[in-house]
Design an enzyme around this catalytic site. Structure first.
Site, PDB file in Angstrom:
ATOM      1  N   ARG A 131       0.839  -1.196   0.000  1.00  0.00           N
ATOM      2  CA  ARG A 131       0.000   0.000   0.000  1.00  0.00           C
ATOM      3  C   ARG A 131       0.875   1.247   0.000  1.00  0.00           C
ATOM      4  NH1 ARG A 131      -5.252   0.073   3.813  1.00  0.00           N
ATOM      5  NH2 ARG A 131      -5.089  -2.091   3.143  1.00  0.00           N
TER       6      ARG A 131
ATOM      7  N   SER B 158      -8.141   0.039  -0.020  1.00  0.00           N
ATOM      8  CA  SER B 158      -9.228   0.000   0.954  1.00  0.00           C
ATOM      9  C   SER B 158      -9.810   1.393   1.181  1.00  0.00           C
ATOM     10  CB  SER B 158      -8.733  -0.628   2.260  1.00  0.00           C
ATOM     11  OG  SER B 158      -9.781  -0.791   3.185  1.00  0.00           O
ATOM     12  N   HIS B 159      -9.690   1.927   2.408  1.00  0.00           N
ATOM     13  CA  HIS B 159     -10.299   3.208   2.753  1.00  0.00           C
ATOM     14  C   HIS B 159      -9.339   4.373   2.587  1.00  0.00           C
ATOM     15  CE1 HIS B 159      -8.209   1.732   6.341  1.00  0.00           C
ATOM     16  NE2 HIS B 159      -7.954   3.002   6.587  1.00  0.00           N
TER      17      HIS B 159
ATOM     18  N   LYS C  66      -3.596  -6.567  -2.288  1.00  0.00           N
ATOM     19  CA  LYS C  66      -3.793  -7.631  -1.311  1.00  0.00           C
ATOM     20  C   LYS C  66      -3.584  -8.949  -2.045  1.00  0.00           C
ATOM     21  CE  LYS C  66      -7.003  -5.076   1.656  1.00  0.00           C
ATOM     22  NZ  LYS C  66      -8.346  -5.050   2.288  1.00  0.00           N
TER      23      LYS C  66
ATOM     24  N   ASP D  33     -16.659  -0.226   3.570  1.00  0.00           N
ATOM     25  CA  ASP D  33     -15.455   0.544   3.290  1.00  0.00           C
ATOM     26  C   ASP D  33     -15.148   0.494   1.791  1.00  0.00           C
ATOM     27  OD1 ASP D  33     -14.609  -2.092   3.155  1.00  0.00           O
ATOM     28  OD2 ASP D  33     -12.755  -1.765   4.277  1.00  0.00           O
TER      29      ASP D  33
ATOM     30  N   ASP E 242     -13.144  -1.059  -0.342  1.00  0.00           N
ATOM     31  CA  ASP E 242     -13.096  -2.312  -1.101  1.00  0.00           C
ATOM     32  C   ASP E 242     -14.156  -3.301  -0.638  1.00  0.00           C
ATOM     33  OD1 ASP E 242     -11.771  -2.620   1.326  1.00  0.00           O
ATOM     34  OD2 ASP E 242     -10.350  -4.082   0.558  1.00  0.00           O
TER      35      ASP E 242
ATOM     36  N   ASP F  18     -14.817  -5.037   1.959  1.00  0.00           N
ATOM     37  CA  ASP F  18     -14.599  -6.265   2.719  1.00  0.00           C
ATOM     38  C   ASP F  18     -15.015  -6.110   4.171  1.00  0.00           C
ATOM     39  OD1 ASP F  18     -12.512  -4.601   3.442  1.00  0.00           O
ATOM     40  OD2 ASP F  18     -10.965  -6.155   3.348  1.00  0.00           O
ATOM     41  N   ARG F  19     -15.326  -4.867   4.600  1.00  0.00           N
ATOM     42  CA  ARG F  19     -15.814  -4.619   5.958  1.00  0.00           C
ATOM     43  C   ARG F  19     -17.222  -4.037   5.898  1.00  0.00           C
ATOM     44  NH1 ARG F  19     -12.209  -0.788   9.148  1.00  0.00           N
ATOM     45  NH2 ARG F  19     -11.813   0.190   7.133  1.00  0.00           N
TER      46      ARG F  19
ATOM     47  N   HIS G  38     -14.123  -6.829  10.456  1.00  0.00           N
ATOM     48  CA  HIS G  38     -13.760  -7.905   9.534  1.00  0.00           C
ATOM     49  C   HIS G  38     -14.414  -9.182  10.059  1.00  0.00           C
ATOM     50  CE1 HIS G  38     -10.848  -6.079   6.782  1.00  0.00           C
ATOM     51  NE2 HIS G  38     -10.404  -5.376   7.810  1.00  0.00           N
TER      52      HIS G  38
END
Length: 477
Positions: free
Chosen positions: A16, A104-105, A114, A255, A257, A259-260, A349
């Site tokens: 990242r 992500s965020h 990832k 978020d 992407d 995933d949360r 998560h």
């Protein structure tokens, strides 16, 4: 970051950084070659699957990474736009290692990767990521020039959105629920792409008795409305207001992407991820028992920062609560070791055995919708017994010497008659046996910043505040 060092780009769990000064096409290609050499080839896989989120920099970085993989004679399946859990689905369903381009965020100028092995198994610092970084650096420096292959790998494009949606819907029965209205804040992230497919009929799925009120579904990697990070209370305000304005049964926030998943009840009040962990744990244990498992043989994993109510709820079902360190690689490893049906973290998560032990915010959302719709009470009432203890939330302090501050807190704690453990940072537990209310705290140092992260929970708000303030006074002195 110096010209040929990736130390600031390759983190403990993922890649990242900012584009293009830290992550550009040349770096992405080198990482693709290294991923092929360190993960894909040794795993015996014929290639990998690659997806990306809505950031403008994604397609060019994907192309460069794919070129690196193909240069090693390995094939690439490009799934295009997807959520991170959509990439995990592709890795599991196709039995291929995967690379998801997302930050992500993080703000618009960031991007990242990832990585996972086939069946969505994690790639972290100790499971290949450090070797990938080292090899990529040597390639960029010209110290290593991989031998040319006779036949480069091929590229194939594949749309898996409908398959992903159908797979998730097959894991949670929503057919008999009462009608619900849900406001969904996608934050201009990938939830705006996946929610219509999963909760709507666009993927050819049966219609659900769920009315979705969309908020910021337009894919926009500049995040024009608010950061796609629902962990920050400020980023939930639009959702909270919309839930009340629409008279909705609940609100969901994803978020960047997707995933949360974060949950807001019908009053516009946030529901803690620990409460959601306890709710889903009950459901997954009950399902395992209904399918013939002995409850004593069923395990659920949680990290050291989830509420004390989580192991209480798990153990009340007769199942085993397994406590582990914060972070997806630790959760996934413990789930695989114990064959756990479910795992949850304080950061929202949520991990599922039936999803290759990987995390998926969308599947967690389906469980919440099912639990709410299967009974008549509002969400606040449904969650009332799962919100037992006041908590501080994560409080960060900038420190010059994290180790010294931690030892000072330990010395204070020992005067309070606590139990000490160091599974992940410093955890102090006061069980209330001397007549004082129960409380616990965890103090963890950041891996990347000069920060100490404090979480406190207690039997009552006054005790939580007293412990929180006492520890912060020590840390910040």
């Amino acid at each position: 970051m110096t010209a040929r060092s990736l130390a600031d780009l390759v983190k403990a769990y993922d890649v990242r950084g900012t584009v293009p000064d830290q992550l550009d096409a040349e770096v992405a290609r080198a990482l693709g070659v290294a991923f092929a050499e360190v993960v894909i080839g040794p795993d015996g896989a014929p290639g990998c699957v690659i997806g990306h989120d809505m950031r403008d920099s994604g397609p060019a970085l994907v192309e460069a990474f794919a070129d690196g993989v193909c240069s090693r004679g390995l094939d690439v399946t490009l799934v295009g736009l997807c959520s991170t859990d959509g990439l995990y689905y592709a890795s599991g369903a196709l039995e291929l290692p995967g690379a998801m381009f997302t930050a992500s965020h993080n703000p618009a100028q960031y991007n990242g990767i990832k990585l996972c092995r086939s069946a969505a198994r994690p790639v972290g610092q100790d499971t290949g990521l450090a070797d990938i970084r080292t090899l990529a650096e040597r390639i960029l420096d010209g110290d290593v020039t991989p031998e040319a292959v006779a036949t480069p790998g091929s590229r194939t494009e594949r749309d898996l959105l409908a398959d992903y949606a159908g797979f998730l819907r097959g894991l949670v029965d929503l057919s008999g629920i009462r009608p619900l209205t849900v406001v969904v804040d996608a934050g201009n992230g990938m939830g705006g792409f996946t929610v219509p497919a999963v909760l709507g009929t666009g993927a050819g799925l049966p219609e659900l008795p769920i009315a979705v009120e969309p908020l910021y579904f337009e894919l926009d990697g500049t995040f024009p409305n608010h950061e796609a990070n629902p962990l920050e209370p400020e980023n939930l305000r639009d959702l909270q207001a919309a839930v009340v304005a629409h008279g909705a049964d609940l609100g969901l926030a994803f978020d960047g992407d997707a995933d949360r998943c974060f949950v807001v009840d019908e009053r516009g009040e946030p529901v803690s991820p620990s409460a959601i962990t306890a709710l889903i744990a009950r459901r997954e244990v009950a399902r395992a028992v209904a399918e013939g498992a002995d409850a004593a043989d069923v395990a659920v994993v949680h990290n050291v920062i989830t509420s004390a109510q989580v192991p209480e709820v798990i153990e009340a079902t007769g199942a085993r609560a397994v406590r582990t360190r914060v972070g997806h690689s630790f959760i996934k490893a413990e789930m695989a070791r114990h064959g756990a049906v479910f795992g949850g973290e304080h950061s929202a998560h949520y991990y599922f055995r039936d999803f290759w032990f990987a995390d998926t915010g969308m599947l967690a959302a389906l469980h919440v919708l099912a639990a709410l719709g299967e009974q008549p009470a509002p969400l606040s009432a449904l969650m009332a017994d799962l919100s037992r203890y006041p908590a501080s939330g994560e409080v960060n302090s900038t420190v010059s010497d994290a180790a010294a501050a931690t030892e000072a807190v330990l010395a204070w704690g020992e005067q309070q008659g606590v139990t000490v453990d160091r599974l992940d940072g410093l955890t102090l537990v006061h069980d209330g046996g001397d007549g004082d209310p129960m409380w616990w705290l965890n103090l963890r140092a950041s891996n990347t910043e000069p920060l100490l992260r404090l979480n406190v929970e207690a039997a009552d708000a006054a005790t939580m505040e007293r412990v929180r303030d006492a520890v912060l006074a020590i840390v910040r002195s």
